[in-house]
Design an enzyme around this catalytic site. Structure first.
Site, PDB file in Angstrom:
ATOM      1  N   GLY A 188       4.469  51.005  62.526  1.00  7.05           N
ATOM      2  CA  GLY A 188       3.189  51.274  63.167  1.00  7.05           C
ATOM      3  C   GLY A 188       2.156  51.802  62.187  1.00  7.05           C
ATOM      4  O   GLY A 188       2.485  52.504  61.230  1.00  7.05           O
ATOM      5  N   LYS A 215      16.449  45.741  68.710  1.00  4.10           N
ATOM      6  CA  LYS A 215      16.389  46.736  67.625  1.00  4.10           C
ATOM      7  C   LYS A 215      16.682  48.128  68.181  1.00  4.10           C
ATOM      8  O   LYS A 215      16.067  48.563  69.158  1.00  4.10           O
ATOM      9  CB  LYS A 215      15.008  46.722  66.980  1.00  4.10           C
ATOM     10  CG  LYS A 215      14.842  47.705  65.818  1.00  4.10           C
ATOM     11  CD  LYS A 215      13.434  47.577  65.236  1.00  4.10           C
ATOM     12  CE  LYS A 215      13.254  48.434  63.994  1.00  4.10           C
ATOM     13  NZ  LYS A 215      13.246  49.879  64.307  1.00  4.10           N
ATOM     14  N   GLN A 255       7.127  42.492  66.881  1.00  2.00           N
ATOM     15  CA  GLN A 255       7.914  43.564  67.501  1.00  2.00           C
ATOM     16  C   GLN A 255       7.225  44.079  68.752  1.00  2.00           C
ATOM     17  O   GLN A 255       6.007  44.272  68.769  1.00  2.00           O
ATOM     18  CB  GLN A 255       8.108  44.707  66.508  1.00  2.00           C
ATOM     19  CG  GLN A 255       8.832  45.925  67.055  1.00  2.00           C
ATOM     20  CD  GLN A 255       7.888  46.960  67.643  1.00  2.00           C
ATOM     21  OE1 GLN A 255       6.724  47.063  67.236  1.00  2.00           O
ATOM     22  NE2 GLN A 255       8.361  47.728  68.613  1.00  2.00           N
ATOM     23  N   TYR A 295       3.517  61.180  58.188  1.00  2.00           N
ATOM     24  CA  TYR A 295       3.834  60.260  59.284  1.00  2.00           C
ATOM     25  C   TYR A 295       4.845  59.222  58.814  1.00  2.00           C
ATOM     26  O   TYR A 295       5.806  58.898  59.530  1.00  2.00           O
ATOM     27  CB  TYR A 295       2.556  59.573  59.775  1.00  2.00           C
ATOM     28  CG  TYR A 295       2.817  58.402  60.701  1.00  2.00           C
ATOM     29  CD1 TYR A 295       3.164  58.615  62.027  1.00  2.00           C
ATOM     30  CD2 TYR A 295       2.709  57.087  60.247  1.00  2.00           C
ATOM     31  CE1 TYR A 295       3.415  57.547  62.887  1.00  2.00           C
ATOM     32  CE2 TYR A 295       2.955  56.012  61.086  1.00  2.00           C
ATOM     33  CZ  TYR A 295       3.302  56.252  62.409  1.00  2.00           C
ATOM     34  OH  TYR A 295       3.556  55.186  63.235  1.00  2.00           O
ATOM     35  N   THR A 322      12.272  46.498  70.466  1.00  2.00           N
ATOM     36  CA  THR A 322      12.731  47.851  70.153  1.00  2.00           C
ATOM     37  C   THR A 322      13.114  48.586  71.433  1.00  2.00           C
ATOM     38  O   THR A 322      12.294  48.725  72.338  1.00  2.00           O
ATOM     39  CB  THR A 322      11.637  48.627  69.406  1.00  2.00           C
ATOM     40  OG1 THR A 322      11.338  47.943  68.180  1.00  2.00           O
ATOM     41  CG2 THR A 322      12.090  50.042  69.090  1.00  2.00           C
ATOM     42  N   HIS A 378      16.005  54.055  63.952  1.00  2.00           N
ATOM     43  CA  HIS A 378      14.544  54.192  63.860  1.00  2.00           C
ATOM     44  C   HIS A 378      14.158  55.018  62.624  1.00  2.00           C
ATOM     45  O   HIS A 378      13.185  55.781  62.647  1.00  2.00           O
ATOM     46  CB  HIS A 378      13.987  54.846  65.129  1.00  2.00           C
ATOM     47  CG  HIS A 378      12.659  54.283  65.557  1.00  2.00           C
ATOM     48  ND1 HIS A 378      12.532  53.335  66.544  1.00  2.00           N
ATOM     49  CD2 HIS A 378      11.398  54.525  65.133  1.00  2.00           C
ATOM     50  CE1 HIS A 378      11.263  53.034  66.707  1.00  2.00           C
ATOM     51  NE2 HIS A 378      10.551  53.737  65.854  1.00  2.00           N
ATOM     52  N   SER A 420       4.158  45.109  63.929  1.00  2.00           N
ATOM     53  CA  SER A 420       4.402  46.115  64.963  1.00  2.00           C
ATOM     54  C   SER A 420       3.451  45.956  66.141  1.00  2.00           C
ATOM     55  O   SER A 420       2.294  45.537  65.986  1.00  2.00           O
ATOM     56  CB  SER A 420       4.233  47.516  64.357  1.00  2.00           C
ATOM     57  OG  SER A 420       4.229  48.512  65.356  1.00  2.00           O
ATOM     58  N   ARG A 466      16.745  51.422  50.216  1.00  2.00           N
ATOM     59  CA  ARG A 466      15.717  51.677  49.213  1.00  2.00           C
ATOM     60  C   ARG A 466      15.812  50.748  48.004  1.00  2.00           C
ATOM     61  O   ARG A 466      14.841  50.623  47.251  1.00  2.00           O
ATOM     62  CB  ARG A 466      15.799  53.129  48.722  1.00  2.00           C
ATOM     63  CG  ARG A 466      15.642  54.183  49.823  1.00  2.00           C
ATOM     64  CD  ARG A 466      14.212  54.221  50.354  1.00  2.00           C
ATOM     65  NE  ARG A 466      14.021  55.323  51.282  1.00  2.00           N
ATOM     66  CZ  ARG A 466      14.159  55.219  52.609  1.00  2.00           C
ATOM     67  NH1 ARG A 466      14.474  54.037  53.147  1.00  2.00           N
ATOM     68  NH2 ARG A 466      13.977  56.255  53.384  1.00  2.00           N
ATOM     69  N   TYR A 481       7.729  46.863  72.338  1.00  2.00           N
ATOM     70  CA  TYR A 481       8.444  47.903  73.070  1.00  2.00           C
ATOM     71  C   TYR A 481       8.506  47.544  74.555  1.00  2.00           C
ATOM     72  O   TYR A 481       7.695  46.749  75.041  1.00  2.00           O
ATOM     73  CB  TYR A 481       7.713  49.250  72.965  1.00  2.00           C
ATOM     74  CG  TYR A 481       7.591  49.820  71.581  1.00  2.00           C
ATOM     75  CD1 TYR A 481       8.678  50.434  70.957  1.00  2.00           C
ATOM     76  CD2 TYR A 481       6.379  49.785  70.904  1.00  2.00           C
ATOM     77  CE1 TYR A 481       8.567  50.984  69.689  1.00  2.00           C
ATOM     78  CE2 TYR A 481       6.245  50.338  69.629  1.00  2.00           C
ATOM     79  CZ  TYR A 481       7.344  50.932  69.035  1.00  2.00           C
ATOM     80  OH  TYR A 481       7.216  51.480  67.775  1.00  2.00           O
ATOM     81  N   GLY A 496      11.667  49.318  55.596  1.00  2.00           N
ATOM     82  CA  GLY A 496      10.580  49.995  56.276  1.00  2.00           C
ATOM     83  C   GLY A 496       9.816  50.889  55.319  1.00  2.00           C
ATOM     84  O   GLY A 496       8.844  50.481  54.694  1.00  2.00           O
ATOM     85  N   ARG A 549       8.856  64.835  66.459  1.00  2.00           N
ATOM     86  CA  ARG A 549       8.491  64.702  65.048  1.00  2.00           C
ATOM     87  C   ARG A 549       7.553  65.842  64.664  1.00  2.00           C
ATOM     88  O   ARG A 549       6.331  65.737  64.746  1.00  2.00           O
ATOM     89  CB  ARG A 549       7.850  63.337  64.796  1.00  2.00           C
ATOM     90  CG  ARG A 549       8.755  62.184  65.219  1.00  2.00           C
ATOM     91  CD  ARG A 549       8.082  60.844  65.118  1.00  2.00           C
ATOM     92  NE  ARG A 549       8.907  59.797  65.723  1.00  2.00           N
ATOM     93  CZ  ARG A 549       8.513  58.548  65.926  1.00  2.00           C
ATOM     94  NH1 ARG A 549       7.283  58.183  65.557  1.00  2.00           N
ATOM     95  NH2 ARG A 549       9.317  57.683  66.498  1.00  2.00           N
ATOM     96  N   SER A 558      20.133  50.305  63.826  1.00  2.00           N
ATOM     97  CA  SER A 558      18.991  51.116  63.408  1.00  2.00           C
ATOM     98  C   SER A 558      18.955  52.418  64.190  1.00  2.00           C
ATOM     99  O   SER A 558      19.252  52.447  65.386  1.00  2.00           O
ATOM    100  CB  SER A 558      17.686  50.346  63.650  1.00  2.00           C
ATOM    101  OG  SER A 558      16.551  51.165  63.446  1.00  2.00           O
TER     102      SER A 558
END
Length: 379
Positions: A79, A251, A127, A24, A155, A275, A106, A310, A129, A329, A164, A273
């Site tokens: 999340g 975002k 954040q 995930y 977002t 995502h 989130s 990173r 939605y 993230g 996914r 972004s």
């Protein structure tokens, strides 16, 4: 393989986590081309090495929306962070606050606003939605205000969930998902004890507070799928802009025209972004999208960026491309899963050290001096 502290923490997280959680966090949409390009394109940005510049004094501090930050880095909203370590959002928020940088909670966190905000000594960000249930949105905004959240991260690149496929293969979703998750937990005893048993309740804290009953992991995918709103447009954000009297950041911006629309709307900032490669595969990496967006709106609002960052070197690259601040993230999530809040603190210390090396060897004594002049121009 790109070697970094995040790479080491990723490997440790994979050993510790049940597969459904690791994938995930680690996975993206469709064939995951954009996910890979986020990292690869950023690592391909070349910097000019400069020497003999008297770099004995460096200043990594910056200010964003009136908040002082020890370095131009924040933790992005992720999340289910509370499933990666015991009450994970609280641990990550404490590590960020101790470092003097913002943490973003989130909408679909495990720990609710009211648990995380009092645990830290600086305002956190929240954040949200655009969802069909406008009652939930209003309730979340009211609670975020009451808890002293300083900045709203809105977002907009998730009007529908991305495809996914790793989640279906791993047991996060798909047939017999609950049974598969339970069996995986049994074969990962350290996680099962620390998070599975001692980290309860395992529900979506902000949503449960609104609904008045637990909203668990089994309800996660269904609730999101039923509530994302593909009819979203700029006018749907107007009432939020009127209601929220603090900084508001949009975002999910990848195109200069959308960035200009954000300026017209009155946003205080945007986050460049995709995502983390988890929505539309095949779009530009954040690193490639950023320069054109900076050319279009730099100075009109604050530009933040995420996806693929990173290392501290990556932070310097993104700022040189036009970002004011970056958000981590996956990098912090791997560290959290591997070693809890101590892992996040260690990662942030390493990010700072890597930034210092990059700044010394490019001749940038402050964040303001990290500009496109540090970049090798295309040959």
């Amino acid at each position: 393989m790109i070697i970094s502290a995040s790479t080491d923490y990723r490997a440790a997280a994979q050993r510790k986590l049940p597969p459904f959680l690791f994938h995930y966090a680690d996975g993206g949409a469709y064939a995951e081309h954009t996910l890979r390009r986020n990292v690869a394109d950023l690592s391909d940005i070349e910097l000019r090495q400069r020497v003999l510049k008297n770099m004995s004094e460096l200043d990594l501090s910056t200010e964003l929306f009136g908040e002082k930050m020890s370095m131009p880095v924040g933790l992005a909203p992720v999340g289910l962070t509370g499933m990666f370590a015991r009450r994970g959002e609280v641990q990550a928020a404490k590590a960020a606050a101790a470092k003097g940088i913002p943490f973003t909670l989130s909408t679909v966190s495990v720990c609710p606003i009211e648990e995380v905000a009092p645990a830290i000594d600086r305002p956190m960000w929240f954040q949200l939605y655009v969802l069909k249930d406008r009652g939930f949105m209003k309730n979340a905004l009211e609670r975020a205000k009451a808890a002293g959240c300083s900045t709203l991260v809105f977002t907009v690149d998730m009007p529908v969930p991305g495809a996914r496929y790793r989640d279906a293969h791993s047991g996060m979703s798909g047939p017999n998902a609950a049974l598969r998750r339970m069996l995986q937990a049994m074969t990962h005893p350290q996680w099962a004890w620390d998070v599975g048993l001692m980290g309860k309740p395992h529900d979506l804290g902000n949503i449960s507070a609104y609904r008045g009953n637990p909203t668990g992991l089994a309800d996660y995918i269904g609730w999101l799928g039923a509530n994302f709103d593909p009819s979203i447009s700029w006018k749907d954000l107007e009432w939020i802009r009127d209601f929220w009297d603090g900084p508001m950041v949009i975002k999910g911006i990848l195109d200069p025209e959308d960035a200009r629309d954000a300026v017209t709307f009155g946003a205080d900032g945007i986050i460049v972004s995709n995502h983390g490669g988890r929505q539309l595969d095949g779009v530009l990496s954040s690193a490639r999208a950023l320069p054109a967006i900076a050319d279009a709106v730099k100075g009109d609002l604050k530009i933040l960026a995420d996806s693929g960052i990173r290392t501290g070197l990556d932070v310097v690259r993104m700022i040189a491309q036009g970002a004011d601040t970056v958000l981590l993230g996956r990098a912090f999530l791997y560290a959290l899963a591997a070693a809890g809040g101590a892992g996040v603190s260690n990662l942030l210390d390493l990010i700072e050290k890597e930034m210092r090396v990059a700044m010394v060897l490019t001749g940038a004594k402050s964040i303001a001096e990290i500009t496109s002049d540090l970049l090798v121009k295309e040959r």
